[in-house]
Design a protein around this motif. Structure first.
Motif: not given
Length: 410
Positions: A44-54, A162-174
């Motif tokens: 549950r701590d990362y299911s919708a993106g990492w939650r705040d530290l608290d 190419e992995q790094r480039k693809i990851a960077a592209i998709l991370r921009t969308w994220d």
């Protein structure tokens, strides 16, 4: 980018794991949580993106000590292996270095010389990765993956640059989706506040508003179909009126449709079915010309001089829940309906503010909901676009161009 029919080679996930750091799960019995201890990462701590530290739970160093093998490092992957969210995955950020995981979460330490963790994350989140989840998960009510099967997951593997480039592209969308979802959360919170300040909260209405029983402000609707082609509909607590065939994958009415109630546009229906979303049932207004609804619904039309849009917002905010909770007899019938008589339902009191005030409040709430709906449409469209892009990039159908500098950096 360029189109390319060459597919990437496929490797098992186990071949990408760092030497000496096998795929593992974490703490089996967390015990008592403490305020100041070792962070414990759960699905549950990362299911919708990492939650705040608290927001993390913590355990004592004594409980954490025997589980050194499952300690997290920045760049590791965590993946949920038990429960409804099986297959949810995330890359561990720098600020969670040294945290631990539960037995329902697996840690996958990717060897950076073999694969980019962010690329593997995107693969596991894609249709390709989720297909592997469905392929290997076991169990019905509590699905799950074992570590041996997780190791077998097939991962497409282009060259590292190419992995790094693809990851960077998709991370921009994220990141774009994260911003939109954050904005939606704020909009929803603002709408909730606006609703509370204008129509009250928990069935407590502004003191200056007159209140009357529903029976005094509406007329029950019990008309039957006189022929004609009327859609057969049902009410979902989450979505309102739905075609019955869409909700149940088939038309449930059969011959009993002759007993169904014929609703006209702007009229209301109360579904006294019990659900987690609406434990006391739910009321919705029909927004199409006509519909046939189950005869067990309590249907009604507002009397002239009342604004249907205002009461639509009032009912959707659960304004009757407090009263219904006292009127409903304990238990749910075999047919899933709440034990509530018609006379009791229509005895519920509703506010009757001046007509102009009704219209003004309705207009403000409708506009706020419209903005939220537009955000939902934008999020859905961007999600679909990213899904299509992932399919092409992660299968090798589209290849990304890698510069000499990027090749050298690998």
């Amino acid at each position: 980018m360029r189109e390319d029919s060459e597919e990437f080679s496929q490797v098992p996930l186990s071949s990408l794991v760092q030497k000496g750091r096998k795929i593992t799960y974490g703490i089996v019995q967390p015990g008592q949580f403490v305020e100041d201890g070792v962070i414990l990462v759960r699905g549950r701590d990362y299911s919708a993106g990492w939650r705040d530290l608290d927001g993390f739970k913590r355990v004592t160093p004594e409980i954490d000590a025997p589980y050194k093998r499952s300690k997290l490092r920045a760049g590791d992957l965590v993946i949920t292996i038990v429960g409804a969210n099986t297959g949810t995955v995330a890359v561990v950020p720098d600020w969670l270095e040294g945290a631990n995981i539960t037995q329902t979460t697996a840690r996958v330490a990717i060897e950076p010389k073999k694969a980019e963790p962010g690329f593997v994350e995107q693969v596991l989140r894609s249709a390709l990765g989720q297909r592997e989840v469905y392929r290997y998960q076991k169990g019905g009510a509590q699905p799950g993956l074992n570590l041996a099967d997780l190791e077998k997951f097939s991962i497409p593997l282009p060259p590292l640059p190419e992995q790094r480039k693809i990851a960077a592209i998709l991370r921009t969308w994220d990141e774009a989706l994260e911003k939109l979802n954050s904005l939606r959360t704020e909009k929803a919170r603002w709408l909730d506040g606006l609703s509370q300040t204008t129509i009250g909260r928990g069935g407590i209405f502004p003191e200056h508003w007159q209140q009357k029983p529903l029976s005094k402000v509406c007329m029950p609707v019990k008309r039957k179909s006189s022929g004609g082609d009327h859609p057969v509909m049902t009410i979902s607590a989450k979505s309102g009126f739905l075609m019955q065939a869409d909700k149940f994958a088939r038309d449930m009415a059969g011959r009993s449709v002759e007993r169904y109630t014929l609703l006209h546009e702007g009229e209301f229906a109360y579904n006294k079915g019990n659900s987690k979303t609406a434990p006391y049932g739910c009321v919705f207004r029909l927004d199409r010309d006509t519909a046939l609804v189950p005869f067990v619904y309590y249907c009604f039309a507002l009397k002239p001089g009342l604004d249907p849009e205002f009461y639509d917002h009032l009912f959707s905010a659960g304004a009757l829940n407090h009263q219904l909770s006292r009127l409903i007899n304990s238990g749910v019938r075999n047919d899933g309906l709440l034990n509530l008589y018609s006379d009791d339902f229509f005895s519920c009191r509703v506010p009757v503010p001046p007509t102009e005030e009704q219209k003004r409040i309705a207009q403000a709430l409708t506009e706020a909901k419209r903005e939220l709906s537009l955000l939902d449409e934008e999020i859905a469209a961007l999600t679909d676009q990213k899904r299509g892009l992932m399919q092409k990039l992660l299968t090798g159908e589209w290849r990304v161009e890698v510069s000499d500098d990027e090749e050298a950096a690998a």
